[in-house]
Write a protein that holds these residues in place. Structure first.
Motif, PDB file in Angstrom:
ATOM      1  N   GLU A  60       0.850  -1.188   0.000  1.00  0.00           N
ATOM      2  CA  GLU A  60       0.000   0.000   0.000  1.00  0.00           C
ATOM      3  C   GLU A  60       0.883   1.233   0.000  1.00  0.00           C
ATOM      4  O   GLU A  60       1.833   1.330   0.753  1.00  0.00           O
ATOM      5  CB  GLU A  60      -0.881   0.017   1.257  1.00  0.00           C
ATOM      6  N   ARG A  61       0.551   2.144  -0.879  1.00  0.00           N
ATOM      7  CA  ARG A  61       1.293   3.398  -0.838  1.00  0.00           C
ATOM      8  C   ARG A  61       0.412   4.525  -1.340  1.00  0.00           C
ATOM      9  O   ARG A  61      -0.624   4.309  -1.940  1.00  0.00           O
ATOM     10  CB  ARG A  61       2.575   3.301  -1.661  1.00  0.00           C
ATOM     11  N   GLU A  62       0.877   5.733  -1.076  1.00  0.00           N
ATOM     12  CA  GLU A  62       0.126   6.900  -1.488  1.00  0.00           C
ATOM     13  C   GLU A  62       0.445   7.239  -2.933  1.00  0.00           C
ATOM     14  O   GLU A  62       1.604   7.317  -3.316  1.00  0.00           O
ATOM     15  CB  GLU A  62       0.476   8.107  -0.601  1.00  0.00           C
ATOM     16  N   ALA A  63      -0.604   7.438  -3.715  1.00  0.00           N
ATOM     17  CA  ALA A  63      -0.419   7.870  -5.095  1.00  0.00           C
ATOM     18  C   ALA A  63      -0.481   9.388  -5.130  1.00  0.00           C
ATOM     19  O   ALA A  63      -1.202  10.005  -4.352  1.00  0.00           O
ATOM     20  CB  ALA A  63      -1.511   7.288  -5.974  1.00  0.00           C
ATOM     21  N   PRO A  64       0.284   9.982  -6.029  1.00  0.00           N
ATOM     22  CA  PRO A  64       0.267  11.442  -6.086  1.00  0.00           C
ATOM     23  C   PRO A  64      -1.052  11.988  -6.641  1.00  0.00           C
ATOM     24  O   PRO A  64      -1.729  11.352  -7.435  1.00  0.00           O
ATOM     25  CB  PRO A  64       1.432  11.770  -7.030  1.00  0.00           C
ATOM     26  N   LEU A  65      -1.410  13.159  -6.162  1.00  0.00           N
ATOM     27  CA  LEU A  65      -2.580  13.885  -6.658  1.00  0.00           C
ATOM     28  C   LEU A  65      -2.095  15.119  -7.402  1.00  0.00           C
ATOM     29  O   LEU A  65      -1.069  15.703  -7.051  1.00  0.00           O
ATOM     30  CB  LEU A  65      -3.432  14.369  -5.486  1.00  0.00           C
ATOM     31  N   HIS A  66      -2.865  15.524  -8.412  1.00  0.00           N
ATOM     32  CA  HIS A  66      -2.483  16.752  -9.094  1.00  0.00           C
ATOM     33  C   HIS A  66      -2.736  17.947  -8.183  1.00  0.00           C
ATOM     34  O   HIS A  66      -3.687  17.976  -7.407  1.00  0.00           O
ATOM     35  CB  HIS A  66      -3.256  16.921 -10.402  1.00  0.00           C
ATOM     36  N   ILE A  67      -1.851  18.911  -8.297  1.00  0.00           N
ATOM     37  CA  ILE A  67      -1.881  20.066  -7.403  1.00  0.00           C
ATOM     38  C   ILE A  67      -3.199  20.847  -7.513  1.00  0.00           C
ATOM     39  O   ILE A  67      -3.650  21.470  -6.556  1.00  0.00           O
ATOM     40  CB  ILE A  67      -0.634  20.943  -7.703  1.00  0.00           C
ATOM     41  N   SER A  68      -3.854  20.760  -8.687  1.00  0.00           N
ATOM     42  CA  SER A  68      -5.121  21.483  -8.860  1.00  0.00           C
ATOM     43  C   SER A  68      -6.276  20.801  -8.129  1.00  0.00           C
ATOM     44  O   SER A  68      -7.353  21.366  -8.011  1.00  0.00           O
ATOM     45  CB  SER A  68      -5.454  21.597 -10.349  1.00  0.00           C
ATOM     46  N   ASN A  69      -6.058  19.598  -7.633  1.00  0.00           N
ATOM     47  CA  ASN A  69      -7.111  18.880  -6.921  1.00  0.00           C
ATOM     48  C   ASN A  69      -7.018  19.040  -5.410  1.00  0.00           C
ATOM     49  O   ASN A  69      -7.781  18.411  -4.679  1.00  0.00           O
ATOM     50  CB  ASN A  69      -7.080  17.387  -7.271  1.00  0.00           C
ATOM     51  N   VAL A  70      -6.089  19.839  -4.966  1.00  0.00           N
ATOM     52  CA  VAL A  70      -5.973  20.099  -3.536  1.00  0.00           C
ATOM     53  C   VAL A  70      -5.962  21.611  -3.294  1.00  0.00           C
ATOM     54  O   VAL A  70      -5.608  22.387  -4.166  1.00  0.00           O
ATOM     55  CB  VAL A  70      -4.685  19.477  -2.923  1.00  0.00           C
ATOM     56  N   ALA A  71      -6.416  21.983  -2.108  1.00  0.00           N
ATOM     57  CA  ALA A  71      -6.402  23.384  -1.724  1.00  0.00           C
ATOM     58  C   ALA A  71      -5.625  23.520  -0.426  1.00  0.00           C
ATOM     59  O   ALA A  71      -5.707  22.658   0.451  1.00  0.00           O
ATOM     60  CB  ALA A  71      -7.823  23.906  -1.536  1.00  0.00           C
ATOM     61  N   LEU A  72      -4.886  24.576  -0.326  1.00  0.00           N
ATOM     62  CA  LEU A  72      -4.109  24.812   0.888  1.00  0.00           C
ATOM     63  C   LEU A  72      -5.041  25.154   2.045  1.00  0.00           C
ATOM     64  O   LEU A  72      -6.001  25.904   1.883  1.00  0.00           O
ATOM     65  CB  LEU A  72      -3.138  25.969   0.648  1.00  0.00           C
ATOM     66  N   VAL A  73      -4.768  24.574   3.202  1.00  0.00           N
ATOM     67  CA  VAL A  73      -5.480  24.963   4.418  1.00  0.00           C
ATOM     68  C   VAL A  73      -4.589  25.954   5.151  1.00  0.00           C
ATOM     69  O   VAL A  73      -3.460  25.648   5.516  1.00  0.00           O
ATOM     70  CB  VAL A  73      -5.790  23.742   5.302  1.00  0.00           C
ATOM     71  N   CYS A  74      -5.121  27.149   5.328  1.00  0.00           N
ATOM     72  CA  CYS A  74      -4.330  28.217   5.947  1.00  0.00           C
ATOM     73  C   CYS A  74      -4.054  27.885   7.401  1.00  0.00           C
ATOM     74  O   CYS A  74      -4.967  27.550   8.154  1.00  0.00           O
ATOM     75  CB  CYS A  74      -5.105  29.521   5.846  1.00  0.00           C
ATOM     76  N   PRO A  75      -2.788  27.950   7.824  1.00  0.00           N
ATOM     77  CA  PRO A  75      -2.473  27.637   9.226  1.00  0.00           C
ATOM     78  C   PRO A  75      -2.984  28.707  10.206  1.00  0.00           C
ATOM     79  O   PRO A  75      -3.101  28.451  11.402  1.00  0.00           O
ATOM     80  CB  PRO A  75      -0.940  27.555   9.239  1.00  0.00           C
ATOM     81  N   GLN A  76      -3.295  29.895   9.697  1.00  0.00           N
ATOM     82  CA  GLN A  76      -3.752  30.972  10.577  1.00  0.00           C
ATOM     83  C   GLN A  76      -5.257  30.879  10.849  1.00  0.00           C
ATOM     84  O   GLN A  76      -5.700  30.969  11.976  1.00  0.00           O
ATOM     85  CB  GLN A  76      -3.452  32.350   9.953  1.00  0.00           C
ATOM     86  N   CYS A  77      -6.045  30.728   9.760  1.00  0.00           N
ATOM     87  CA  CYS A  77      -7.502  30.747   9.941  1.00  0.00           C
ATOM     88  C   CYS A  77      -8.111  29.366   9.742  1.00  0.00           C
ATOM     89  O   CYS A  77      -9.316  29.206   9.870  1.00  0.00           O
ATOM     90  CB  CYS A  77      -8.133  31.776   8.998  1.00  0.00           C
ATOM     91  N   SER A  78      -7.284  28.361   9.428  1.00  0.00           N
ATOM     92  CA  SER A  78      -7.657  26.964   9.196  1.00  0.00           C
ATOM     93  C   SER A  78      -8.824  26.796   8.231  1.00  0.00           C
ATOM     94  O   SER A  78      -9.573  25.839   8.304  1.00  0.00           O
ATOM     95  CB  SER A  78      -7.882  26.209  10.508  1.00  0.00           C
ATOM     96  N   GLN A  79      -8.968  27.729   7.324  1.00  0.00           N
ATOM     97  CA  GLN A  79      -9.917  27.575   6.237  1.00  0.00           C
ATOM     98  C   GLN A  79      -9.162  27.171   4.986  1.00  0.00           C
ATOM     99  O   GLN A  79      -7.997  27.519   4.820  1.00  0.00           O
ATOM    100  CB  GLN A  79     -10.627  28.902   5.956  1.00  0.00           C
ATOM    101  N   ARG A  80      -9.860  26.476   4.112  1.00  0.00           N
ATOM    102  CA  ARG A  80      -9.191  26.161   2.868  1.00  0.00           C
ATOM    103  C   ARG A  80      -9.216  27.417   2.014  1.00  0.00           C
ATOM    104  O   ARG A  80     -10.224  28.102   1.919  1.00  0.00           O
ATOM    105  CB  ARG A  80      -9.841  24.939   2.252  1.00  0.00           C
ATOM    106  N   SER A  81      -8.090  27.724   1.449  1.00  0.00           N
ATOM    107  CA  SER A  81      -7.921  29.067   0.924  1.00  0.00           C
ATOM    108  C   SER A  81      -7.126  29.069  -0.362  1.00  0.00           C
ATOM    109  O   SER A  81      -6.373  28.149  -0.653  1.00  0.00           O
ATOM    110  CB  SER A  81      -7.182  29.903   1.965  1.00  0.00           C
ATOM    111  N   LYS A  82      -7.318  30.110  -1.122  1.00  0.00           N
ATOM    112  CA  LYS A  82      -6.445  30.320  -2.261  1.00  0.00           C
ATOM    113  C   LYS A  82      -5.217  31.088  -1.799  1.00  0.00           C
ATOM    114  O   LYS A  82      -5.247  31.773  -0.782  1.00  0.00           O
ATOM    115  CB  LYS A  82      -7.186  31.095  -3.343  1.00  0.00           C
ATOM    116  N   VAL A  83      -4.181  30.965  -2.574  1.00  0.00           N
ATOM    117  CA  VAL A  83      -2.910  31.566  -2.187  1.00  0.00           C
ATOM    118  C   VAL A  83      -2.600  32.731  -3.116  1.00  0.00           C
ATOM    119  O   VAL A  83      -2.693  32.606  -4.338  1.00  0.00           O
ATOM    120  CB  VAL A  83      -1.778  30.524  -2.263  1.00  0.00           C
TER     121      VAL A  83
END
Ligand SMILES: [Zn+2]
Length: 105
Positions: A60-83
């Protein structure tokens, strides 16, 4: 400069793991893909082949995801956010959360 860096917390926004958060284990910069701990696990059935010593069985291993399929979670407001990017007085570029306008390290 990439929007997503190793160690970031991200949320999956597409596919089977939609809504799941995890930390970025590795960034495959040339392919614009990321590997996220515990997300997108695939099973590989491997057989020992030829002279090369490979482990047989199910791995079992982790397969890569395309970067456009993930969103950054901001460490300050813990909302998923654009950068956004901002040039700092020192001339260096910094990432900025579009939700709370805080700088993301
Ligand atoms: Zn934020």
């Amino acid at each position: 400069m990439k929007r997503i860096k190793q160690g970031d917390t991200v949320e999956v926004i597409r596919g089977n793991y939609q809504g799941v958060r995890g930390s970025v284990h590795r960034v495959l910069a040339d392919k614009d893909q990321v590997i996220i701990s515990g997300v997108n696990i695939i099973k590989r059935h491997t057989k020992p082949t030829g002279r090369v010593r490979t482990q047989a069985g199910i791995i079992e291993r982790e397969a890569p995801l395309h970067i456009s399929n993930v969103a950054l979670v901001c460490p300050q407001c813990s909302q998923r956010s654009k950068v956004a990017f901002k040039v700092q007085p020192s001339g260096a570029k910094a990432r900025v959360c579009k939700k709370c306008n805080e700088t993301i390290e």
